[in-house]
Enzyme design. Structure first.
Site, mmCIF file in Angstrom:
data_model
loop_
_atom_site.group_PDB
_atom_site.id
_atom_site.type_symbol
_atom_site.label_atom_id
_atom_site.label_comp_id
_atom_site.label_asym_id
_atom_site.label_seq_id
_atom_site.Cartn_x
_atom_site.Cartn_y
_atom_site.Cartn_z
ATOM 1 N N HIS A 92 -30.353 -63.488 -3.878
ATOM 2 C CA HIS A 92 -31.974 -62.600 -3.233
ATOM 3 C C HIS A 92 -33.302 -63.582 -3.554
ATOM 4 O O HIS A 92 -34.291 -62.853 -3.462
ATOM 5 C CB HIS A 92 -31.579 -61.386 -3.959
ATOM 6 C CG HIS A 92 -30.369 -60.382 -3.656
ATOM 7 N ND1 HIS A 92 -30.061 -59.844 -2.437
ATOM 8 C CD2 HIS A 92 -29.447 -60.079 -4.091
ATOM 9 C CE1 HIS A 92 -29.756 -59.282 -2.639
ATOM 10 N NE2 HIS A 92 -28.536 -59.005 -3.263
ATOM 11 N N ASP A 150 -21.366 -61.180 0.981
ATOM 12 C CA ASP A 150 -21.932 -60.101 0.163
ATOM 13 C C ASP A 150 -22.313 -59.120 0.025
ATOM 14 O O ASP A 150 -22.765 -58.778 1.917
ATOM 15 C CB ASP A 150 -22.742 -60.753 -0.618
ATOM 16 C CG ASP A 150 -23.147 -59.586 -2.259
ATOM 17 O OD1 ASP A 150 -22.365 -60.357 -3.516
ATOM 18 O OD2 ASP A 150 -24.029 -58.723 -1.942
ATOM 19 N N HIS A 189 -24.078 -56.827 -0.247
ATOM 20 C CA HIS A 189 -26.258 -56.743 -0.117
ATOM 21 C C HIS A 189 -26.749 -57.724 0.635
ATOM 22 O O HIS A 189 -26.123 -59.184 0.997
ATOM 23 C CB HIS A 189 -26.906 -56.945 -0.900
ATOM 24 C CG HIS A 189 -26.164 -55.530 -2.762
ATOM 25 N ND1 HIS A 189 -24.965 -56.221 -3.511
ATOM 26 C CD2 HIS A 189 -26.114 -54.817 -2.823
ATOM 27 C CE1 HIS A 189 -24.837 -54.996 -4.046
ATOM 28 N NE2 HIS A 189 -25.440 -54.311 -4.101
ATOM 29 N N ASP A 226 -18.172 -58.019 -4.609
ATOM 30 C CA ASP A 226 -18.316 -56.624 -4.447
ATOM 31 C C ASP A 226 -18.420 -55.777 -2.954
ATOM 32 O O ASP A 226 -18.525 -54.435 -3.572
ATOM 33 C CB ASP A 226 -19.775 -56.464 -4.486
ATOM 34 C CG ASP A 226 -21.112 -57.403 -3.962
ATOM 35 O OD1 ASP A 226 -20.586 -58.172 -3.565
ATOM 36 O OD2 ASP A 226 -22.403 -57.135 -4.204
HETATM 37 C C1 SP5 Z 1 -26.000 -60.941 -6.219
HETATM 38 C C2 SP5 Z 1 -26.015 -59.407 -6.334
HETATM 39 O O1 SP5 Z 1 -24.727 -58.606 -5.544
HETATM 40 N N1 SP5 Z 1 -26.683 -58.866 -6.189
HETATM 41 C C3 SP5 Z 1 -26.970 -56.699 -6.524
HETATM 42 C C4 SP5 Z 1 -28.456 -56.669 -6.758
HETATM 43 C C5 SP5 Z 1 -28.555 -54.975 -6.070
HETATM 44 N N2 SP5 Z 1 -27.989 -54.131 -7.046
HETATM 45 C C6 SP5 Z 1 -28.216 -53.082 -6.778
HETATM 46 C C7 SP5 Z 1 -28.320 -51.924 -8.225
HETATM 47 C C8 SP5 Z 1 -27.665 -50.927 -8.524
HETATM 48 C C9 SP5 Z 1 -27.698 -49.640 -9.349
HETATM 49 N N3 SP5 Z 1 -26.567 -49.630 -10.035
HETATM 50 C C10 SP5 Z 1 -25.445 -48.964 -9.791
HETATM 51 C C11 SP5 Z 1 -24.526 -49.713 -11.316
HETATM 52 C C12 SP5 Z 1 -23.750 -47.911 -11.349
HETATM 53 N N4 SP5 Z 1 -23.508 -47.763 -12.827
HETATM 54 ZN ZN ZN Z 2 -24.210 -57.974 -4.229
#
Ligand code: SP5
Ligand code: ZN
Length: 343
Positions: A155, A189, A191, A278
């Site tokens: 990212h 990934d 994302h 993930d």
């Molecule tokens: C490298 C990578 O995988 N980065 C991902 C960043 C995105 N994260 C999004 C956050 C979403 C909020 N967390 C959710 C937790 C639920 N308890």
């Molecule tokens: Zn990710």
């Protein structure tokens, strides 16, 4: 199989992130790397190497990242003097402690990615793990190398950071490998790797392919659509495959085969895999429906390309599953690549 990892990568450990109006515990914890390492070192087939620093590497970061961004990241991070000391733009108190810290957040596009104690050091050594691994691969004596990159990188762009990422490990490695030939990146990934995409968007020597959750429904929300095919000389060298949030094996498999076909047609000298675990069911930050067994099939399909491969870690936040997913993935890659013709 050689693994690159430095204990300096464990120092960065922010307490929290902010998302959808809530402060939550930070997902990208140092234990991710600790637990993966623990799973791997108990098997004699893995060998852990410490990345080495030399001044050419420090300069190499400038090929991917803006000098002002790097300088401010280092300065603000090093102004934090003790563990637990982090600055975040969702935490006004932290910025009152050090008003200078605000300036790093002009480069940040979300509220997930604090800066503070150990951030620079961990990000720097994570990048060096990727670069040292790329160097070993380029020497030609290995067909697969693993960089245990934490913090992750996909990212982070030339002028921006977010999504738990500071330096783009995969992009740095790809840039290094591209000196010797064409490089394909496969980013699986959950994302979309908006940082990596933007870095290579106008270039044709590095192909970026990504399979991820559709951007209208998942972080980072603003990139990752299938229409984004590159620009200028890079037109046709960016390939996104967005999937539904609850995607299962059948759809994932067909997306994977599309991505692999595109990579094969490109005929790269090297492959960099942005490996985000993930995508498996029960990840706290993903929603695909892939069973842990699929890690073996994934590796096996990628290895069938028979291209020398650097695996860099991106996401994967289920601490109970992550070590075994990585272990299975790497062993399968290694076995399958060894079975391919050249060696
Ligand atoms: C490298 C990578 O995988 N980065 C991902 C960043 C995105 N994260 C999004 C956050 C979403 C909020 N967390 C959710 C937790 C639920 N308890
Ligand atoms: Zn990710």
């Amino acid at each position: 199989l050689e693994i690159f990892f430095s204990y300096n990568q464990l120092k960065h450990n922010p307490p929290s992130e902010f998302f959808a109006d809530e402060i939550e515990p930070y997902l990208e914890v140092a234990d991710r790397a600790r637990l993966v390492l623990d799973r791997l070192i108990h098997d004699v087939r893995f060998k852990v190497s410490q990345p080495r620093h030399h001044k050419d590497w420090a300069e190499f970061l400038l090929k991917i990242h803006d000098p002002l961004y790097l300088a401010i990241l280092k300065e603000v991070s090093e102004s934090a003097r003790q563990p637990g000391d982090y600055y975040a733009d969702f935490d006004p108190e932290s910025l009152e402690r050090n008003s200078d810290a605000q300036k790093i957040f002009e480069f940040c596009y979300d509220t997930l990615t604090p800066i503070g104690y150990g951030t620079w050091e961990s990000a720097y050594w994570s990048a060096l793990s990727a670069l040292n691994a790329a160097e070993l691969l380029r020497k030609g004596k290995r067909r697969v190398v693993f960089a245990l990159t934490r913090p992750p990188g996909h990212h982070a762009g030339q002028f921006f950071f977010g999504g738990y990422c500071y330096l783009n490990n995969a992009a740095l490695a790809a840039e290094f490998l591209a000196v010797s030939g064409k490089v394909a990146i496969l980013d699986f990934d959950f994302h979309h790797g908006n940082g990596t995409e933007s870095i290579f968007y106008a270039r044709r020597r590095v192909l970026y392919t990504s399979i991820h959750c559709a951007p209208i429904l998942a972080y980072p929300f603003y990139t990752g659509s299938a229409d984004a095919r590159g620009t200028g000389r890079g037109t046709g060298y960016n390939f996104n495959i967005p999937l539904q949030p609850n995607c299962g094996e059948k759809h994932y498999r067909s997306a994977l085969h599309n991505a692999l076909r595109t990579i094969k047609e490109f005929s790269p000298r090297y492959l960099v895999v942005s490996a985000g675990f993930d995508i498996f069911a029960d990840d706290p930050d993903g929603s695909f429906d892939l069973t842990p067994d699929f890690s073996e099939e994934l590796a096996s399909s990628i290895a069938s390309l028979d291209v020398s491969s650097l695996i860099v870690l991106e996401g994967g936040y289920n601490l109970k599953l992550l070590p075994q997913l990585v272990y299975t993935f790497l062993l399968t890659m290694d076995k399958k690549m060894a079975g391919n013709s050249h060696f």
